[in-house]
Design an enzyme around this catalytic site. Structure first.
Site, PDB file in Angstrom:
ATOM      1  N   CYS A 155     -15.457   0.301  -3.141  1.00  0.00           N
ATOM      2  CA  CYS A 155     -16.616   0.322  -2.243  1.00  0.00           C
ATOM      3  C   CYS A 155     -17.470   1.529  -2.588  1.00  0.00           C
ATOM      4  O   CYS A 155     -17.889   2.295  -1.725  1.00  0.00           O
ATOM      5  CB  CYS A 155     -16.198   0.316  -0.778  1.00  0.00           C
ATOM      6  SG  CYS A 155     -15.078   1.632  -0.284  1.00  0.00           S
TER       7      CYS A 155
ATOM      8  N   ASP B 214      -8.016  -2.875  -4.595  1.00  0.00           N
ATOM      9  CA  ASP B 214      -9.108  -2.292  -3.811  1.00  0.00           C
ATOM     10  C   ASP B 214      -8.911  -0.782  -3.931  1.00  0.00           C
ATOM     11  O   ASP B 214      -8.259  -0.157  -3.109  1.00  0.00           O
ATOM     12  CB  ASP B 214      -9.030  -2.758  -2.360  1.00  0.00           C
ATOM     13  CG  ASP B 214     -10.211  -2.297  -1.539  1.00  0.00           C
ATOM     14  OD1 ASP B 214     -11.075  -1.592  -2.085  1.00  0.00           O
ATOM     15  OD2 ASP B 214     -10.272  -2.618  -0.340  1.00  0.00           O
TER      16      ASP B 214
ATOM     17  N   ASP C 208       0.858  -1.178   0.000  1.00  0.00           N
ATOM     18  CA  ASP C 208       0.000   0.000   0.000  1.00  0.00           C
ATOM     19  C   ASP C 208       0.898   1.232   0.000  1.00  0.00           C
ATOM     20  O   ASP C 208       1.954   1.243   0.658  1.00  0.00           O
ATOM     21  CB  ASP C 208      -0.923   0.021   1.224  1.00  0.00           C
ATOM     22  CG  ASP C 208      -2.091   0.966   1.051  1.00  0.00           C
ATOM     23  OD1 ASP C 208      -3.205   0.498   0.775  1.00  0.00           O
ATOM     24  OD2 ASP C 208      -1.887   2.202   1.167  1.00  0.00           O
TER      25      ASP C 208
END
Length: 431
Positions: free
Chosen positions: A360, A307, A263
């Site tokens: 999301c 993601d 990340d």
């Protein structure tokens, strides 16, 4: 504390949130620190009032005629919690710590049970500037989708198949009313409770401490399952964050093969180490952005899982304050970040490999439109039909209601009883 004192406290916290533009959780925490007499049950009720007021901010404003924290909290107590005007008047008169008594205009507004003639975006509790995007995404179902995103979220758990199984966990968690969900074979759910009710603290359970389960919404579990990571594969989790999907992928791969968890923000990545140890995951290498070079992984990955950074419109149930803070500039920034991360991801995919693109969000611009752009600019990639994969992984029950032209799927609270999520799979051609 009696309800009157709790209402006053909730008004105080919501005022702090609204006037100083503070996140809700720190504001609640600071209030609790400065009011030590309030027990955990009191803090739960106060938090529930504040979060529910934010969930229904638009419709409460229309129904009460005021956007002020006082009427938002009182409206929540009367309308969303179903206590009615008579009970509120009792509460306001029984405790010196209660808010001031209602004036004539307030009483009239709170006594009106009618919800007719609300504009669609108001009834759905969606910011007005976002409403056209909701209509584009959901058509005639837009109001119902907005209302579902304004409800409370359940607690979803993922069975760690490396250490346990769902049937065993259902027995061990029967005392908190955990139930099996209807899509994935790994998910358990503790349904949201209404009003002042308190949810269980599942992190205190033996099963959590021993790594038998993790907290993870079923939509996130579905996305990890649809990526179809196989034992022995090489996988790059490019936006790993705290590692929830990394852990799910590792379980799918039965601890075989290799996952590289990365990340760009090392603070987001920090919790992954403790979670890996607790879950007995052994096939993950954590790549610290400050010291790691990902170049050796280029064109070597069977799967790159993204993601992607997004607006978070799909998780408004859990973060209702973010709904009203979202701006057009923030959306534009997320779109640019998504383009960059997709363009970075393609460099690591080997011939015949694939990219799993996940957000999301429920906004088409962040989902199907991004996939369409990527495919138009990268002729060596092609869309993979996510519905076909869904049928293979989960069967033909509970198929997603929303499918893009390129075969991506959108999950929503109203249709799949999950957070709002988007999933698309992009395969790199072999010739």
């Amino acid at each position: 504390m009696k309800d009157g004192g709790r209402l006053s406290a909730a008004i105080e916290v919501l005022t702090e949130v609204e006037t100083r533009h503070r996140p809700v959780q720190p504001a609640l925490r600071d209030w609790g620190t400065s009011h030590r007499f309030a027990g955990s049950g009191d803090r739960t009720v106060i938090g529930n009032l504040v979060f529910d007021a934010l969930r229904h901010k638009s419709s409460l404003t229309a129904r009460t005629g005021s956007s002020e924290p006082r009427m938002q909290i009182l409206g929540t107590y009367v309308f969303a919690w179903g206590n009615g005007i008579d009970r509120l008047k009792e509460v306001l008169g029984e405790d010196p710590h209660s808010p001031e008594a209602l004036n004539e205009a307030e009483e009239s507004a709170l006594a009106n049970e009618s919800v007719d003639d609300l504009e669609p975006e108001v009834a759905a509790d969606v910011p007005a500037w976002l409403w056209p995007y909701f209509e584009a995404a959901f058509g005639d179902n837009a109001v119902n989708e907005g209302k579902a995103l304004a409800t409370r979220a359940p607690i979803d758990l993922r069975t760690n198949s490396l250490k346990s199984d769902r049937e065993k966990l259902l027995k061990r968690l029967a005392h908190v009313n955990a139930e099996a969900t209807s899509i994935t074979p790994t998910a358990l759910r503790i349904k949201a409770k209404p009003g002042a009710s308190r949810m269980p603290h599942v992190q205190a359970e033996e099963g959590y401490r021993k790594g038998w389960f993790e907290l993870q919404d079923e939509a996130s579990q579905i996305a990890a399952a649809l990526a179809c990571a196989k034992p022995g594969e090489q996988v790059l989790d490019l936006c790993a964050g705290g590692g929830g999907k990394t852990l799910a992928l590792a379980a799918t791969m039965d601890n075989k093969g290799q996952i590289y968890a990365y990340d760009s923000d090392r603070l987001r990545l920090a919790p992954i180490h403790e979670r890996l140890q607790r879950s007995s995951v052994r096939n993950v290498q954590v790549r610290d952005p400050a010291s790691s070079n990902l170049d050796p992984l280029k064109e070597a990955m069977d799967l790159v899982f993204i993601d992607a950074p997004c607006t978070g419109t799909g998780v408004w149930r859990r973060r209702p304050d973010s709904k009203w803070k979202l701006s057009e500039k923030a959306l534009a920034d997320r779109l640019e970040e998504q383009r960059k991360v997709l363009d970075t991801a393609k460099e690591f995919v080997k011939l015949g490999g694939r990219i799993a693109y996940v957000t999301c969000s429920i906004l088409p611009q962040e989902n199907g439109d991004q996939v369409k752009r990527f495919l138009a600019e990268n002729s060596d990639f092609e869309a993979v039909d996510a519905i076909a994969i869904w049928k293979h992984v989960f069967g033909e029950d509970r198929l997603p209601a929303y499918v893009t032209e390129e075969g991506g799927v959108t999950l929503t609270p109203a249709t799949t009883e999950t957070d709002g999520f988007f999933f698309a799979l992009l395969g790199r051609k072999t010739d």
